[in-house]
Design a protein around this motif. Structure first.
Motif, PDB file in Angstrom:
ATOM      1  N   MET A  35       0.853  -1.178   0.000  1.00  4.76           N
ATOM      2  CA  MET A  35       0.000   0.000   0.000  1.00  4.76           C
ATOM      3  C   MET A  35       0.894   1.233   0.000  1.00  4.76           C
ATOM      4  O   MET A  35       1.857   1.325   0.763  1.00  4.76           O
ATOM      5  N   PHE A  36       0.583   2.209  -0.875  1.00  2.00           N
ATOM      6  CA  PHE A  36       1.309   3.470  -0.948  1.00  2.00           C
ATOM      7  C   PHE A  36       0.377   4.556  -0.425  1.00  2.00           C
ATOM      8  O   PHE A  36      -0.729   4.728  -0.947  1.00  2.00           O
ATOM      9  N   ALA A  37       0.817   5.268   0.616  1.00  2.00           N
ATOM     10  CA  ALA A  37      -0.095   6.184   1.292  1.00  2.00           C
ATOM     11  C   ALA A  37       0.632   7.423   1.780  1.00  2.00           C
ATOM     12  O   ALA A  37       1.793   7.376   2.169  1.00  2.00           O
ATOM     13  N   ASN A  38      -0.075   8.532   1.752  1.00  2.00           N
ATOM     14  CA  ASN A  38       0.322   9.773   2.404  1.00  2.00           C
ATOM     15  C   ASN A  38      -0.874  10.709   2.322  1.00  2.00           C
ATOM     16  O   ASN A  38      -1.610  10.687   1.332  1.00  2.00           O
ATOM     17  N   ALA A  39      -1.065  11.516   3.342  1.00  2.00           N
ATOM     18  CA  ALA A  39      -2.196  12.433   3.336  1.00  2.00           C
ATOM     19  C   ALA A  39      -2.000  13.543   2.313  1.00  2.00           C
ATOM     20  O   ALA A  39      -2.966  14.150   1.862  1.00  2.00           O
ATOM     21  N   LYS A  40      -0.753  13.800   1.928  1.00  3.32           N
ATOM     22  CA  LYS A  40      -0.447  14.906   1.035  1.00  3.32           C
ATOM     23  C   LYS A  40      -0.409  14.453  -0.419  1.00  3.32           C
ATOM     24  O   LYS A  40       0.163  13.409  -0.735  1.00  3.32           O
ATOM     25  N   GLY A  41      -1.015  15.226  -1.295  1.00  4.09           N
ATOM     26  CA  GLY A  41      -0.939  14.946  -2.713  1.00  4.09           C
ATOM     27  C   GLY A  41       0.434  15.302  -3.264  1.00  4.09           C
ATOM     28  O   GLY A  41       1.131  16.164  -2.721  1.00  4.09           O
ATOM     29  N   GLY A  42       0.840  14.639  -4.338  1.00  2.00           N
ATOM     30  CA  GLY A  42       2.105  14.957  -4.979  1.00  2.00           C
ATOM     31  C   GLY A  42       3.330  14.413  -4.273  1.00  2.00           C
ATOM     32  O   GLY A  42       4.458  14.789  -4.598  1.00  2.00           O
ATOM     33  N   ALA A  43       3.147  13.532  -3.305  1.00  2.63           N
ATOM     34  CA  ALA A  43       4.287  13.005  -2.558  1.00  2.63           C
ATOM     35  C   ALA A  43       5.050  11.935  -3.331  1.00  2.63           C
ATOM     36  O   ALA A  43       6.210  11.658  -3.037  1.00  2.63           O
ATOM     37  N   GLY A  44       4.390  11.303  -4.311  1.00 12.45           N
ATOM     38  CA  GLY A  44       5.036  10.275  -5.109  1.00 12.45           C
ATOM     39  C   GLY A  44       4.412   8.906  -4.997  1.00 12.45           C
ATOM     40  O   GLY A  44       5.000   7.908  -5.428  1.00 12.45           O
ATOM     41  N   LYS A  45       3.202   8.815  -4.450  1.00 12.50           N
ATOM     42  CA  LYS A  45       2.552   7.514  -4.267  1.00 12.50           C
ATOM     43  C   LYS A  45       2.325   6.802  -5.598  1.00 12.50           C
ATOM     44  O   LYS A  45       2.675   5.632  -5.757  1.00 12.50           O
ATOM     45  N   SER A  46       1.715   7.500  -6.551  1.00 14.79           N
ATOM     46  CA  SER A  46       1.405   6.876  -7.838  1.00 14.79           C
ATOM     47  C   SER A  46       2.670   6.513  -8.606  1.00 14.79           C
ATOM     48  O   SER A  46       2.749   5.455  -9.238  1.00 14.79           O
ATOM     49  N   THR A  47       3.666   7.382  -8.546  1.00 17.23           N
ATOM     50  CA  THR A  47       4.933   7.105  -9.225  1.00 17.23           C
ATOM     51  C   THR A  47       5.561   5.824  -8.697  1.00 17.23           C
ATOM     52  O   THR A  47       5.987   4.951  -9.464  1.00 17.23           O
ATOM     53  N   LEU A  48       5.615   5.680  -7.375  1.00 21.17           N
ATOM     54  CA  LEU A  48       6.235   4.499  -6.784  1.00 21.17           C
ATOM     55  C   LEU A  48       5.401   3.243  -7.008  1.00 21.17           C
ATOM     56  O   LEU A  48       5.947   2.162  -7.230  1.00 21.17           O
ATOM     57  N   ALA A  49       4.075   3.367  -6.940  1.00 23.66           N
ATOM     58  CA  ALA A  49       3.220   2.202  -7.190  1.00 23.66           C
ATOM     59  C   ALA A  49       3.414   1.692  -8.613  1.00 23.66           C
ATOM     60  O   ALA A  49       3.558   0.482  -8.850  1.00 23.66           O
ATOM     61  N   PHE A  50       3.447   2.613  -9.575  1.00 24.88           N
ATOM     62  CA  PHE A  50       3.616   2.252 -10.972  1.00 24.88           C
ATOM     63  C   PHE A  50       4.987   1.620 -11.215  1.00 24.88           C
ATOM     64  O   PHE A  50       5.104   0.539 -11.798  1.00 24.88           O
ATOM     65  N   LEU A  51       6.041   2.280 -10.759  1.00 29.98           N
ATOM     66  CA  LEU A  51       7.391   1.770 -10.991  1.00 29.98           C
ATOM     67  C   LEU A  51       7.620   0.430 -10.284  1.00 29.98           C
ATOM     68  O   LEU A  51       8.277  -0.463 -10.834  1.00 29.98           O
ATOM     69  N   SER A  52       7.078   0.290  -9.086  1.00 35.62           N
ATOM     70  CA  SER A  52       7.250  -0.965  -8.351  1.00 35.62           C
ATOM     71  C   SER A  52       6.588  -2.122  -9.081  1.00 35.62           C
ATOM     72  O   SER A  52       7.155  -3.222  -9.176  1.00 35.62           O
ATOM     73  N   ALA A  53       5.402  -1.881  -9.607  1.00 36.66           N
ATOM     74  CA  ALA A  53       4.698  -2.930 -10.338  1.00 36.66           C
ATOM     75  C   ALA A  53       5.469  -3.343 -11.594  1.00 36.66           C
ATOM     76  O   ALA A  53       5.632  -4.541 -11.882  1.00 36.66           O
ATOM     77  N   ILE A  54       5.937  -2.362 -12.361  1.00 38.09           N
ATOM     78  CA  ILE A  54       6.692  -2.665 -13.572  1.00 38.09           C
ATOM     79  C   ILE A  54       7.995  -3.390 -13.226  1.00 38.09           C
ATOM     80  O   ILE A  54       8.401  -4.347 -13.893  1.00 38.09           O
ATOM     81  N   HIS A  55       8.654  -2.944 -12.152  1.00 37.38           N
ATOM     82  CA  HIS A  55       9.903  -3.581 -11.735  1.00 37.38           C
ATOM     83  C   HIS A  55       9.683  -5.052 -11.385  1.00 37.38           C
ATOM     84  O   HIS A  55      10.443  -5.929 -11.845  1.00 37.38           O
ATOM     85  N   PHE A  56       8.666  -5.348 -10.593  1.00 32.58           N
ATOM     86  CA  PHE A  56       8.434  -6.731 -10.188  1.00 32.58           C
ATOM     87  C   PHE A  56       8.028  -7.602 -11.373  1.00 32.58           C
ATOM     88  O   PHE A  56       8.454  -8.759 -11.471  1.00 32.58           O
ATOM     89  N   ALA A  57       7.230  -7.049 -12.267  1.00 31.70           N
ATOM     90  CA  ALA A  57       6.800  -7.827 -13.433  1.00 31.70           C
ATOM     91  C   ALA A  57       7.977  -8.104 -14.372  1.00 31.70           C
ATOM     92  O   ALA A  57       8.056  -9.182 -14.978  1.00 31.70           O
TER      93      ALA A  57
END
Length: 226
Positions: A1-23
């Motif tokens: 789970m990628f979480a932070n109360a603040k927008g723009g912290a990098g949650k989506s970037t890390l979720a996307f890159l992590s998924a591509i990396h593992f695949a």
């Protein structure tokens, strides 16, 4: 789970890159769940149709933010877990940890934070909610999610140390820092051959190797726990 109360912290970037990396690196079935109405991660993963990564957008069906339905989320994620080896959950800003951590039941919560005072203050205000939710989940299930703080877009070792110092006393593990770079900021921008994404993995190999090791260690621990 990628979480932070603040927008723009990098949650989506890390979720996307992590998924591509593992695949791309391991023979695993990888799935991304996107709760953000902007569908940033969902749409980015769909570009990689040959990667084997599955992506699902749940906000339409189950609400978003404080309107999200925990029981429906728990049921939806149980279905995805049955067909996945690794499940990444991208959450929007303000995602309520108190109700959603028990519903999602993550093994790990990655919390990206930049070196700015605004990011540090917002994250320090949000961490107690995450820590309390993690403890509540442990009481109910016997499994406590590990909270990983990810210094994101830092400019120097001094900046990374500043983030470490800011979060002393919190029950978090500090990840290797992600250095500021153009490629990391523009990872969702299409480039021929996705050279920008390949550059991110080359520039930040320490982080993704660390993340892989942490993930596999958690998998082994959960397997021993049954």
């Amino acid at each position: 789970m990628f979480a932070n109360a603040k927008g723009g912290a990098g949650k989506s970037t890390l979720a996307f890159l992590s998924a591509i990396h593992f695949a791309a690196t391991y023979d695993l079935r990888v799935c991304v769940i996107d709760f953000d109405r902007l569908r940033t991660t969902y749409n980015a993963v769909r570009r990689f149709s040959g990667s084997g990564v599955q992506s699902f957008y749940l906000a339409d069906e189950h609400g978003e933010g404080h309107r999200v339905a925990p029981d429906a989320v728990r049921s939806a994620l149980d279905n995805r877990r049955a067909s996945s080896d690794v499940l990444f959950v991208d959450t929007p800003a303000g995602f309520p940890a108190s109700t959603m951590v028990p519903a999602i039941q993550p093994d790990a919560i990655f919390v990206p934070v930049a070196v700015s005072d605004a990011d540090i203050m917002a994250t320090k205000a949000y961490l107690p909610e995450l820590e309390e939710a993690a403890s509540r989940m442990a009481e109910a299930s016997g499994v406590k999610p590990r909270i990983m703080l990810v210094p994101n877009q830092v400019f120097s070792d001094d900046h990374a140390l500043r983030i470490r110092d800011a979060f002393r006393g919190h029950s978090v593990r500090i990840a290797p820092a992600l250095a500021f770079s153009r490629t990391l900021r523009e990872v969702f921008h299409f480039e021929p051959g996705d050279a920008n994404i390949a550059s991110v993995f080359l520039e930040n190999g320490d982080f993704f190797r660390w993340m892989s090791a942490e993930t596999f260690a958690l998998r082994q621990m959960r397997s021993r726990q049954g």
